[in-house]
Design a protein around this motif. Sequence first.
Motif, PDB file in Angstrom:
ATOM      1  N   ALA A 177       0.819  -1.207   0.000  1.00 58.73           N
ATOM      2  CA  ALA A 177       0.000   0.000   0.000  1.00 58.73           C
ATOM      3  C   ALA A 177       0.853   1.258   0.000  1.00 58.73           C
ATOM      4  N   LEU A 178       1.965   1.223   0.734  1.00 60.38           N
ATOM      5  CA  LEU A 178       2.855   2.386   0.744  1.00 60.38           C
ATOM      6  C   LEU A 178       3.461   2.627  -0.635  1.00 60.38           C
ATOM      7  N   GLY A 179       3.915   1.566  -1.297  1.00 61.00           N
ATOM      8  CA  GLY A 179       4.443   1.724  -2.649  1.00 61.00           C
ATOM      9  C   GLY A 179       3.396   2.238  -3.616  1.00 61.00           C
ATOM     10  N   SER A 180       2.162   1.739  -3.501  1.00 56.11           N
ATOM     11  CA  SER A 180       1.084   2.219  -4.370  1.00 56.11           C
ATOM     12  C   SER A 180       0.762   3.684  -4.098  1.00 56.11           C
ATOM     13  N   ALA A 181       0.786   4.074  -2.823  1.00 57.84           N
ATOM     14  CA  ALA A 181       0.485   5.470  -2.483  1.00 57.84           C
ATOM     15  C   ALA A 181       1.546   6.419  -3.040  1.00 57.84           C
ATOM     16  N   LEU A 182       2.807   6.020  -2.982  1.00 54.12           N
ATOM     17  CA  LEU A 182       3.866   6.865  -3.548  1.00 54.12           C
ATOM     18  C   LEU A 182       3.712   6.998  -5.061  1.00 54.12           C
ATOM     19  N   THR A 183       3.343   5.910  -5.724  1.00 56.96           N
ATOM     20  CA  THR A 183       3.113   5.980  -7.171  1.00 56.96           C
ATOM     21  C   THR A 183       1.927   6.881  -7.496  1.00 56.96           C
ATOM     22  N   LEU A 184       0.870   6.791  -6.717  1.00 54.75           N
ATOM     23  CA  LEU A 184      -0.284   7.654  -6.931  1.00 54.75           C
ATOM     24  C   LEU A 184       0.077   9.129  -6.730  1.00 54.75           C
ATOM     25  N   LEU A 185       0.903   9.406  -5.724  1.00 56.01           N
ATOM     26  CA  LEU A 185       1.336  10.780  -5.499  1.00 56.01           C
ATOM     27  C   LEU A 185       2.136  11.299  -6.692  1.00 56.01           C
ATOM     28  N   LEU A 186       3.038  10.467  -7.211  1.00 59.58           N
ATOM     29  CA  LEU A 186       3.806  10.874  -8.388  1.00 59.58           C
ATOM     30  C   LEU A 186       2.903  11.061  -9.591  1.00 59.58           C
ATOM     31  N   PHE A 187       1.903  10.202  -9.734  1.00 59.80           N
ATOM     32  CA  PHE A 187       0.948  10.312 -10.847  1.00 59.80           C
ATOM     33  C   PHE A 187       0.190  11.642 -10.783  1.00 59.80           C
ATOM     34  N   LEU A 188      -0.248  12.010  -9.590  1.00 67.24           N
ATOM     35  CA  LEU A 188      -0.984  13.260  -9.443  1.00 67.24           C
ATOM     36  C   LEU A 188      -0.086  14.471  -9.659  1.00 67.24           C
ATOM     37  N   VAL A 189       1.170  14.376  -9.221  1.00 68.95           N
ATOM     38  CA  VAL A 189       2.102  15.486  -9.429  1.00 68.95           C
ATOM     39  C   VAL A 189       2.378  15.687 -10.914  1.00 68.95           C
ATOM     40  N   LEU A 190       2.573  14.592 -11.642  1.00 68.37           N
ATOM     41  CA  LEU A 190       2.844  14.699 -13.075  1.00 68.37           C
ATOM     42  C   LEU A 190       1.630  15.212 -13.846  1.00 68.37           C
ATOM     43  N   ARG A 191       0.434  14.917 -13.363  1.00 63.97           N
ATOM     44  CA  ARG A 191      -0.772  15.426 -14.039  1.00 63.97           C
ATOM     45  C   ARG A 191      -0.959  16.923 -13.847  1.00 63.97           C
ATOM     46  N   ASN A 192      -0.240  17.505 -12.920  1.00 66.07           N
ATOM     47  CA  ASN A 192      -0.382  18.932 -12.625  1.00 66.07           C
ATOM     48  C   ASN A 192       0.463  19.766 -13.588  1.00 66.07           C
ATOM     49  N   ASP A 193       0.270  19.529 -14.890  1.00 66.37           N
ATOM     50  CA  ASP A 193       0.935  20.277 -15.965  1.00 66.37           C
ATOM     51  C   ASP A 193       2.455  20.224 -15.865  1.00 66.37           C
ATOM     52  N   ILE A 194       2.993  19.117 -15.339  1.00 67.68           N
ATOM     53  CA  ILE A 194       4.447  18.951 -15.263  1.00 67.68           C
ATOM     54  C   ILE A 194       4.942  18.045 -16.380  1.00 67.68           C
ATOM     55  N   ALA A 195       4.191  17.005 -16.667  1.00 66.74           N
ATOM     56  CA  ALA A 195       4.604  16.069 -17.714  1.00 66.74           C
ATOM     57  C   ALA A 195       4.515  16.732 -19.085  1.00 66.74           C
ATOM     58  N   GLY A 196       5.370  16.283 -19.982  1.00 66.36           N
ATOM     59  CA  GLY A 196       5.376  16.830 -21.331  1.00 66.36           C
ATOM     60  C   GLY A 196       4.340  16.172 -22.220  1.00 66.36           C
ATOM     61  N   ASP A 197       4.435  16.487 -23.511  1.00 64.30           N
ATOM     62  CA  ASP A 197       3.472  15.935 -24.464  1.00 64.30           C
ATOM     63  C   ASP A 197       3.625  14.429 -24.618  1.00 64.30           C
ATOM     64  N   THR A 198       4.812  13.915 -24.356  1.00 64.15           N
ATOM     65  CA  THR A 198       5.021  12.473 -24.517  1.00 64.15           C
ATOM     66  C   THR A 198       4.237  11.680 -23.491  1.00 64.15           C
ATOM     67  N   LEU A 199       4.225  12.135 -22.238  1.00 67.11           N
ATOM     68  CA  LEU A 199       3.529  11.425 -21.167  1.00 67.11           C
ATOM     69  C   LEU A 199       2.076  11.830 -21.017  1.00 67.11           C
ATOM     70  N   ALA A 200       1.637  12.842 -21.743  1.00 66.80           N
ATOM     71  CA  ALA A 200       0.260  13.314 -21.584  1.00 66.80           C
ATOM     72  C   ALA A 200      -0.775  12.222 -21.857  1.00 66.80           C
ATOM     73  N   PRO A 201      -0.666  11.420 -22.938  1.00 69.80           N
ATOM     74  CA  PRO A 201      -1.661  10.359 -23.146  1.00 69.80           C
ATOM     75  C   PRO A 201      -1.604   9.278 -22.076  1.00 69.80           C
ATOM     76  N   GLU A 202      -0.402   9.012 -21.522  1.00 69.77           N
ATOM     77  CA  GLU A 202      -0.285   7.978 -20.495  1.00 69.77           C
ATOM     78  C   GLU A 202      -0.921   8.409 -19.184  1.00 69.77           C
ATOM     79  N   LEU A 203      -0.989   9.696 -18.923  1.00 68.76           N
ATOM     80  CA  LEU A 203      -1.518  10.213 -17.665  1.00 68.76           C
ATOM     81  C   LEU A 203      -2.964  10.677 -17.771  1.00 68.76           C
ATOM     82  N   GLY A 204      -3.499  10.741 -18.996  1.00 72.46           N
ATOM     83  CA  GLY A 204      -4.859  11.224 -19.164  1.00 72.46           C
ATOM     84  C   GLY A 204      -4.996  12.700 -18.875  1.00 72.46           C
ATOM     85  N   MET A 205      -3.966  13.478 -19.235  1.00 75.51           N
ATOM     86  CA  MET A 205      -4.005  14.910 -18.954  1.00 75.51           C
ATOM     87  C   MET A 205      -5.078  15.587 -19.792  1.00 75.51           C
ATOM     88  N   GLY A 206      -5.710  16.601 -19.198  1.00 73.17           N
ATOM     89  CA  GLY A 206      -6.791  17.303 -19.850  1.00 73.17           C
ATOM     90  C   GLY A 206      -8.151  16.687 -19.625  1.00 73.17           C
TER      91      GLY A 206
END
Length: 388
Positions: free
Chosen positions: A108-137
Amino acid sequence: MLYLRLARGYRVLDLGRWLLTALAGSVVAAFLLRSLGRAMSDPQGTDGSVVRLLWCLPPLAAVAWFAAVAARALPAQRPERITGLTAAGAGSTRIRILIAGEIALASALGSALTLLLFLVLRNDIAGDTLAPELGMGVPLPAAAPVTLLALVPLVAGVAAAIAVPAVETLPGRGTPGGTPGTAQGYTPLRLAIPVGLTVIGLALELYGLRSGAAEDGRPLHLPAGLGSTSVAALGGWAGTAIGLALLTGPLLAWAGRLLALGRPTPLRLLAGRGLTAEARRLSPPLAVLALILAVVLTTIRYWVGTPDSADVLPAIEAVLVLGCAVAAVVARLAEVRTARRQVTAGLLQLGAAPRLLFGAVALRALAVGTVLLLTGGLTAALGAATLA
């Protein structure tokens, strides 16, 4: 609070197991979140979303396998912890729940850290390459990532709870069916199943690889850029691989008997008797490791021979699955070493030289490597023929 008190007594091996479980859980969580992001980016691609979720099953199964082996080894590695919990009034069922909860907490701790990173990257940090993988927009429903990530600790915890028999968690009790390390024979019925699978699978694969087999029906397209093959060839290879994996235990036991055949020297006697006694305990993780190595090597061989066919996602998943298999083997070896500690101490008190014990370990390792080379090499060779 109880888990924090247990963590204060962690050793290097305990910390390594905990960190490996958390790392494996975080990688599986990344695969699940990626499938969620791709589904949000392409809401009409229903079939593709299902396929991406199916790709998450192998690493999830690998994490469950590692959690089961690690949980089973914990009572043998830390008997003082089990003794303390028993003295405090914890029964066998509660001890099983505590072990499962410890592993589920790490996942659960490992999953929570991954979720935190996922949410941080969705906050307009990831580039166009990762945008489809993160569901940005696309708005992220709160229940979707929580539901997906709850699978990781749930599967790991359930696998850990099932893997530890209640009778083994209490000090002073032996394993079901005999004392730890006693040799148990393989009945003809138990040998007939893997031998039959191997023979039938080999015959089916040879039938699928015969000349003119391509005209019998439509070929089966394999994932990960592995081309296509016939259903008969793939089914035959799968049957042969499972049969060879099930034969690993009997082959290890026979290799131990072969080492102690005739009038053996003390070196051969110790190595042979030890391998025969531990064949049943060692065979499951070693068979899984040999099978995974055979599949990985066969895939790499096909990718090297066929340019532009490699896929990044299966390669990352293969690394995770292989890492979990290696960690499971290490955990089982640590369990066996702890179980044989009294035997080793008794031999040293009787005057056995440490060089003799190290030589017996090396001879057992050589015999185990030979058996795995036979089963894994044959599995890889048949897999390469299937993909040719």
